[in-house]
Design a protein around this motif. Structure first.
Motif, PDB file in Angstrom:
ATOM      1  N   THR A 763       0.832  -1.201   0.000  1.00 11.07           N
ATOM      2  CA  THR A 763       0.000   0.000   0.000  1.00 11.07           C
ATOM      3  C   THR A 763       0.870   1.256   0.000  1.00 11.07           C
ATOM      4  O   THR A 763       1.987   1.251   0.528  1.00 11.07           O
ATOM      5  N   VAL A 764       0.334   2.300  -0.593  1.00  5.51           N
ATOM      6  CA  VAL A 764       0.988   3.609  -0.610  1.00  5.51           C
ATOM      7  C   VAL A 764      -0.047   4.665  -0.265  1.00  5.51           C
ATOM      8  O   VAL A 764      -1.152   4.654  -0.812  1.00  5.51           O
ATOM      9  N   THR A 765       0.321   5.547   0.642  1.00  4.61           N
ATOM     10  CA  THR A 765      -0.496   6.726   0.919  1.00  4.61           C
ATOM     11  C   THR A 765       0.339   7.944   0.563  1.00  4.61           C
ATOM     12  O   THR A 765       1.462   8.097   1.060  1.00  4.61           O
ATOM     13  N   ILE A 766      -0.173   8.786  -0.311  1.00  2.51           N
ATOM     14  CA  ILE A 766       0.552   9.984  -0.731  1.00  2.51           C
ATOM     15  C   ILE A 766      -0.324  11.198  -0.503  1.00  2.51           C
ATOM     16  O   ILE A 766      -1.525  11.174  -0.763  1.00  2.51           O
ATOM     17  N   SER A 767       0.276  12.250   0.025  1.00  2.00           N
ATOM     18  CA  SER A 767      -0.432  13.518   0.234  1.00  2.00           C
ATOM     19  C   SER A 767       0.406  14.653  -0.319  1.00  2.00           C
ATOM     20  O   SER A 767       1.630  14.530  -0.460  1.00  2.00           O
ATOM     21  N   SER A 768      -0.260  15.749  -0.629  1.00  2.00           N
ATOM     22  CA  SER A 768       0.417  16.903  -1.193  1.00  2.00           C
ATOM     23  C   SER A 768      -0.056  18.169  -0.491  1.00  2.00           C
ATOM     24  O   SER A 768      -1.257  18.407  -0.395  1.00  2.00           O
ATOM     25  N   ARG A 769       0.903  18.935  -0.002  1.00  2.00           N
ATOM     26  CA  ARG A 769       0.543  20.184   0.663  1.00  2.00           C
ATOM     27  C   ARG A 769       0.184  21.264  -0.352  1.00  2.00           C
ATOM     28  O   ARG A 769      -0.709  22.073  -0.126  1.00  2.00           O
ATOM     29  N   MET A 770       0.882  21.280  -1.489  1.00  2.00           N
ATOM     30  CA  MET A 770       0.697  22.333  -2.474  1.00  2.00           C
ATOM     31  C   MET A 770      -0.175  21.905  -3.652  1.00  2.00           C
ATOM     32  O   MET A 770      -0.664  22.750  -4.399  1.00  2.00           O
ATOM     33  N   GLY A 771      -0.356  20.588  -3.813  1.00  2.00           N
ATOM     34  CA  GLY A 771      -1.062  20.090  -4.988  1.00  2.00           C
ATOM     35  C   GLY A 771      -0.093  19.883  -6.133  1.00  2.00           C
ATOM     36  O   GLY A 771       0.929  20.558  -6.236  1.00  2.00           O
ATOM     37  N   VAL A 784       0.464   7.355 -12.343  1.00  2.00           N
ATOM     38  CA  VAL A 784       0.455   8.820 -12.330  1.00  2.00           C
ATOM     39  C   VAL A 784      -0.608   9.273 -11.327  1.00  2.00           C
ATOM     40  O   VAL A 784      -1.757   8.804 -11.370  1.00  2.00           O
ATOM     41  N   VAL A 785      -0.200  10.186 -10.447  1.00  2.00           N
ATOM     42  CA  VAL A 785      -1.089  10.655  -9.388  1.00  2.00           C
ATOM     43  C   VAL A 785      -1.242  12.165  -9.494  1.00  2.00           C
ATOM     44  O   VAL A 785      -0.254  12.895  -9.609  1.00  2.00           O
ATOM     45  N   SER A 786      -2.483  12.644  -9.468  1.00  2.00           N
ATOM     46  CA  SER A 786      -2.775  14.077  -9.434  1.00  2.00           C
ATOM     47  C   SER A 786      -3.500  14.386  -8.134  1.00  2.00           C
ATOM     48  O   SER A 786      -4.501  13.732  -7.802  1.00  2.00           O
ATOM     49  N   LEU A 787      -2.992  15.363  -7.407  1.00  2.00           N
ATOM     50  CA  LEU A 787      -3.552  15.704  -6.103  1.00  2.00           C
ATOM     51  C   LEU A 787      -3.811  17.195  -6.013  1.00  2.00           C
ATOM     52  O   LEU A 787      -3.056  18.012  -6.561  1.00  2.00           O
ATOM     53  N   LYS A 788      -4.873  17.550  -5.322  1.00  2.00           N
ATOM     54  CA  LYS A 788      -5.120  18.939  -4.979  1.00  2.00           C
ATOM     55  C   LYS A 788      -4.392  19.269  -3.683  1.00  2.00           C
ATOM     56  O   LYS A 788      -3.985  18.369  -2.947  1.00  2.00           O
ATOM     57  N   ALA A 789      -4.242  20.542  -3.389  1.00  2.00           N
ATOM     58  CA  ALA A 789      -3.568  20.955  -2.163  1.00  2.00           C
ATOM     59  C   ALA A 789      -4.282  20.365  -0.952  1.00  2.00           C
ATOM     60  O   ALA A 789      -5.506  20.478  -0.818  1.00  2.00           O
ATOM     61  N   GLY A 790      -3.507  19.703  -0.096  1.00  2.00           N
ATOM     62  CA  GLY A 790      -4.059  19.108   1.110  1.00  2.00           C
ATOM     63  C   GLY A 790      -4.710  17.765   0.910  1.00  2.00           C
ATOM     64  O   GLY A 790      -5.200  17.156   1.870  1.00  2.00           O
ATOM     65  N   GLN A 791      -4.711  17.255  -0.309  1.00  2.00           N
ATOM     66  CA  GLN A 791      -5.382  15.986  -0.596  1.00  2.00           C
ATOM     67  C   GLN A 791      -4.455  14.802  -0.349  1.00  2.00           C
ATOM     68  O   GLN A 791      -3.243  14.885  -0.574  1.00  2.00           O
ATOM     69  N   SER A 792      -5.029  13.673   0.100  1.00  2.00           N
ATOM     70  CA  SER A 792      -4.322  12.414   0.275  1.00  2.00           C
ATOM     71  C   SER A 792      -4.982  11.331  -0.555  1.00  2.00           C
ATOM     72  O   SER A 792      -6.191  11.385  -0.810  1.00  2.00           O
ATOM     73  N   LEU A 793      -4.195  10.354  -0.942  1.00  2.00           N
ATOM     74  CA  LEU A 793      -4.709   9.249  -1.746  1.00  2.00           C
ATOM     75  C   LEU A 793      -4.064   7.954  -1.274  1.00  2.00           C
ATOM     76  O   LEU A 793      -2.847   7.889  -1.083  1.00  2.00           O
ATOM     77  N   ILE A 794      -4.881   6.913  -1.071  1.00  2.00           N
ATOM     78  CA  ILE A 794      -4.389   5.596  -0.686  1.00  2.00           C
ATOM     79  C   ILE A 794      -4.457   4.678  -1.893  1.00  2.00           C
ATOM     80  O   ILE A 794      -5.500   4.584  -2.558  1.00  2.00           O
ATOM     81  N   ILE A 795      -3.344   4.007  -2.191  1.00  2.00           N
ATOM     82  CA  ILE A 795      -3.268   3.140  -3.354  1.00  2.00           C
ATOM     83  C   ILE A 795      -2.887   1.739  -2.901  1.00  2.00           C
ATOM     84  O   ILE A 795      -1.888   1.553  -2.187  1.00  2.00           O
ATOM     85  N   ASN A 796      -3.657   0.750  -3.284  1.00  2.00           N
ATOM     86  CA  ASN A 796      -3.283  -0.645  -3.081  1.00  2.00           C
ATOM     87  C   ASN A 796      -2.435  -1.076  -4.274  1.00  2.00           C
ATOM     88  O   ASN A 796      -2.937  -1.190  -5.398  1.00  2.00           O
ATOM     89  N   TRP A 797      -1.171  -1.277  -4.037  1.00  2.00           N
ATOM     90  CA  TRP A 797      -0.239  -1.512  -5.144  1.00  2.00           C
ATOM     91  C   TRP A 797      -0.366  -2.939  -5.669  1.00  2.00           C
ATOM     92  O   TRP A 797      -0.165  -3.220  -6.821  1.00  2.00           O
TER      93      TRP A 797
END
Length: 797
Positions: A763-771, A784-797
């Protein structure tokens, strides 16, 4: 009375503190040597606790207490006039003459980090004890000593508080009124100790000059001047619950108490690199007094709570598990010995990583005063290598774990110090090299000294004349932005300094006979080549290390200008220079050449590997993008071998990680934890890099950069990143088949957590402060992961 007896029974029978095997150092005996003692610090004030029974000894340090005063950067104003002659000698391939002429480009040696003094706690009982226990908790940055004498249990707890800016020690006895002790203080510095108003006060001054210890027994190696130098004040005061306070003209103590607190407050007159500490210094006595009075009004519970909360805010950002360990619960020194036999102990491996983060928090929280060669812990008036800032690897290695292990604030002392170096370095660039911008040679100190050392011609150019410190340090400015993505910082602080470092590089480069840009004169840090005529030399042209650092500096400066959309003409000049730099060369042995020509090293296993800078910490060489150069780096490391000093081993682990060879990186990580006896113990076997009983890095002697290099390497084995994306588990060794990490940071402004099992990412959890958008890569899979500012995403690899 019955209630008191019951309470005493509970205290006496209390079990040992809960031990987290990956976050606790503990021992069954007091420290006898410095390399066995446990260190505490709030980023400015340091304490080295021995935990003795009859007498406890505590070395005290302050990060701002150094010998010397502001440097006169214009110390050799005509040095640059020798450069045409050096270049002419090199064009004739006369390396002996070039070495001799290069000595004309030298100045003074750096100053030395000074020991503040030693506090002694002399107890009212003998040194014999039972049930002795000593620990350092990385969870809350506190130390504990407990033992029993005559059926009475004595406990001491220690911490150094950042919020309250002083050290606190709590002493207790399990039997009422059985606690007696006295405090004394001494120092290797000029000082006077007095006791007045129930406060022990030590006031003194650091030397105005302290020669490096490697220069030997020089006359007047340490010089004091009562009208010059940095002042210091140390205050100690006791708050008791009972018992009688007793004093003499130089001691302070308690007779017949049950519990007492010792407050130790320290301050110096240091007021900046360019302020005379004697005439323009801070009021050290008033500062120490104010801190003491403010803390004295608070309870122990209040003081400890604020200390722990402040520390845990930083330390607890990251957690690491390297799989379940079956290692037995042993004192830390015994764990190291067992580990050296090849036994499994993943908790010890995680403990070393956690200890490195602890050391950075504890030694690097003073504005513009980075952690030095020994962090902030030094008992010597002429410490090894002056305990200074060595910029040809060591001070940079101190900060390799700052960004990726989520301690970006700890990076600030170095980043702001670079701004000071740029000021003295502009004079150095002009007067030593006839160049624009700013430059730094291989040694510096709290006064931002930037000149090449050597005592005006007495130093060997192999170590005295290297001048790429500014180019290397400037990369830390970009790295801080790469991880944090703060454009305001980039615009206002980083880019102007990066531009100045790049301007020096541009004006220092010259054409070789084929029209490539090279440096001349040049050296490769502390190494020597074997010329075709048999001459063993240091001065040449176009060393690979120079050009690798310049390539990184110019590339990152161009990226910064592009990011800010500024300086287009200057950016073009950077791109043109990059296109003309003399390229990497692969030697006949398949190695990456260190020298312009395919020459042999005088020492093929030399501890420095500066020409591999482009692999790590740089980003120019990677197995998938530049496979030929990556193979050449591997061959170079194979030729050098794995046996080397502590800091060098820390660097090589990172290099193997960047080659995506987790098993070789792990092999060397184990070697980094090789048990080394304290320096005071005479041994008959060969000494190499490793780890002392208190987990300090054994260069030997102690240098803290090996600790930081090892901590950074663990992170590098598990996560690597650049502007293209994030590689997960790029150098995972077989020994860490299962594990988890939380809180690692990646370039681009990301924070990640991972779990893995059976050698496979789960598993991977990635978050971005700035997006933003990034690419995650692991074991042949890409997302490829796209995140908004403050968003987190959990990925089952």
């Amino acid at each position: 009375m019955k209630k008191i007896v019951l309470l005493l029974f509970v205290i006496t029978a209390r079990p040992a503190p809960a031990q987290q095997p990956d976050k606790t150092l503990w021992y069954n005996q007091p420290a006898q040597y410095f390399e066995e003692a446990l260190v505490l610090g709030n980023g400015t004030q340091g304490a080295t606790v021995f935990g003795g029974v009859g007498t406890d000894k505590i070395y005290l340090n302050d990060a701002t207490l150094w010998s010397g005063e502001p440097v006169q950067a214009n110390m050799n104003p005509d040095a640059y006039k020798n450069i045409p002659a050096i270049r002419a000698a090199l064009q004739r391939e006369d390396y002996k003459e070039a070495d001799q002429l290069n000595r004309m480009l030298q100045g003074k040696f750096s100053e030395s980090f000074a020991p503040l003094g030693t506090l002694f706690i002399k107890t009212g009982h003998g040194a014999a004890s039972q049930k002795y226990y000593r620990q350092l908790s990385l969870t809350d940055a506190t130390s504990l000593v407990r033992y029993t004498v005559g059926g009475i249990t004595y406990t001491r707890e220690y911490f150094v508080s950042k919020p309250d800016q002083l050290m606190v020690i709590r002493l207790r006895s399990s039997q009422r009124r059985a606690l007696s002790f006295s405090l004394t203080f001494n120092s290797l510095l000029r000082n006077q100790v007095t006791v007045a108003n129930n406060i022990l006060m030590a006031r003194g001054t650091a030397p105005v000059r302290s020669e490096p210890s490697y220069r030997g027994d020089l006359p007047n190696a340490v010089v004091f001047d009562p009208a010059r130098g940095t002042r210091f004040t140390t205050l100690a005061k006791i708050k008791q619950t009972d018992g009688r306070l007793v004093t003499t003209d130089s001691t302070l103590g308690i007779q017949g108490g049950t519990e007492a607190l010792i407050f130790v407050s320290m301050a110096t007159s240091f007021n900046g690199f360019d302020k005379d500490p004697a005439t323009q210094g801070l009021p050290d006595t008033q500062l120490a007094t104010d801190r003491l009075n403010n803390a004295f009004a608070k309870s122990y519970a209040q003081l400890k709570q604020t200390h722990v909360a402040d520390y845990q805010r930083l330390f607890s950002r990251v957690s690491l598990s390297l799989g379940k360990s079956t290692a037995p619960s042993l004192p830390t020194d015994e764990r190291l010995k067992r580990y050296a036999e090849g036994k499994e102990d993943t908790d010890l491996e995680a403990l070393y990583f956690n200890f490195g983060r602890y050391l950075l928090i504890s030694s690097s929280r003073t504005p513009s005063v980075p952690a030095n060669l020994q962090g902030i812990w030094n008992p010597y008036i002429r410490p090894p290598w002056s305990s200074n800032y060595t910029t040809n690897i060591n001070v940079e290695e101190n900060y390799w774990p700052a960004e990726n292990t989520n301690l970006a604030e700890m990076h600030q002392p170095l980043l702001t110090f670079i701004g000071q170096l740029a000021k003295t370095g502009a004079i150095t660039a002009r007067t030593f090299y006839g160049a624009k911008g700013w430059s730094v040679a291989h040694n510096s100190d709290i006064w931002a000294m930037s000149n090449p050392v050597g005592d005006f011609g007495k130093g060997d150019p192999m170590w005295a004349n290297w001048n790429m410190g500014g180019a290397w340090l400037s990369t830390h400015l970009w790295e801080h932005f790469a991880f944090g993505q703060d454009k305001t910082y980039l615009r206002q602080q980083a880019y102007p300094l990066m531009k100045g470092a790049a301007q020096f590089c541009l004006s220092w480069l010259v054409d070789d006979k084929n029209g490539n840009l090279i440096t001349s004169p040049s050296t490769s840090p502390e190494n020597q080549f074997l010329a075709p005529d048999g001459y063993k030399g240091a001065t040449l042209y176009g060393s690979t290390a120079d050009l690798a650092m310049i390539r990184e500096c110019l590339t990152q400066t161009a990226l910064a200008a592009k990011t800010l959309n500024v300086d287009a003409p200057f950016r073009d000049s950077l791109d043109r220079a990059l296109a003309r730099l003399y390229p990497y060369q692969i030697g006949a042995a398949g190695n990456l050449q260190e020298w312009y020509h395919d020459w042999k090293d005088v020492d093929p296993r030399h501890r420095h590997q500066s020409h591999l800078f482009g692999l790590y910490p740089g980003h120019q060489i990677r197995p998938d993008r530049t496979p030929d150069l990556a193979r050449a780096c591997r061959k170079t490391l194979e030729i050098k071998g794995d046996e080397t000093t502590g800091w060098s081993k820390g660097w090589r682990i990172n290099l193997w990680a960047r080659l995506w060879d987790g098993n070789h990186a792990y092999k060397m990580y184990r070697e980094l934890l090789h048990y080394v006896l304290p320096d005071g113990v005479k041994t008959s076997y060969a000494r190499g890099g490793g780890t002392y009983p208190n987990l300090f890095d054994a260069h030997p002697p102690f240098q803290i950069d090996g600790n930081f290099g090892g901590t950074a390497a663990v992170a590098e084995m598990l996560l690597q990143s650049d502007e293209e994306g994030v590689r997960l588990l790029p150098a995972l060794p077989d020994a860490w088949a299962s594990g988890a990490v939380r809180g690692f940071r990646a370039r681009g402004g990301y924070e990640l957590a991972m779990t893995w099992a059976g050698g496979q990412l789960k598993t991977v959890t990635i978050s971005s402060r700035m997006g933003g958008q990034t690419t995650l890569m692991s074991q042949g899979k890409t997302t490829v992961v796209s995140l908004k500012a403050g968003q987190s995403l959990i990925i089952n690899w």
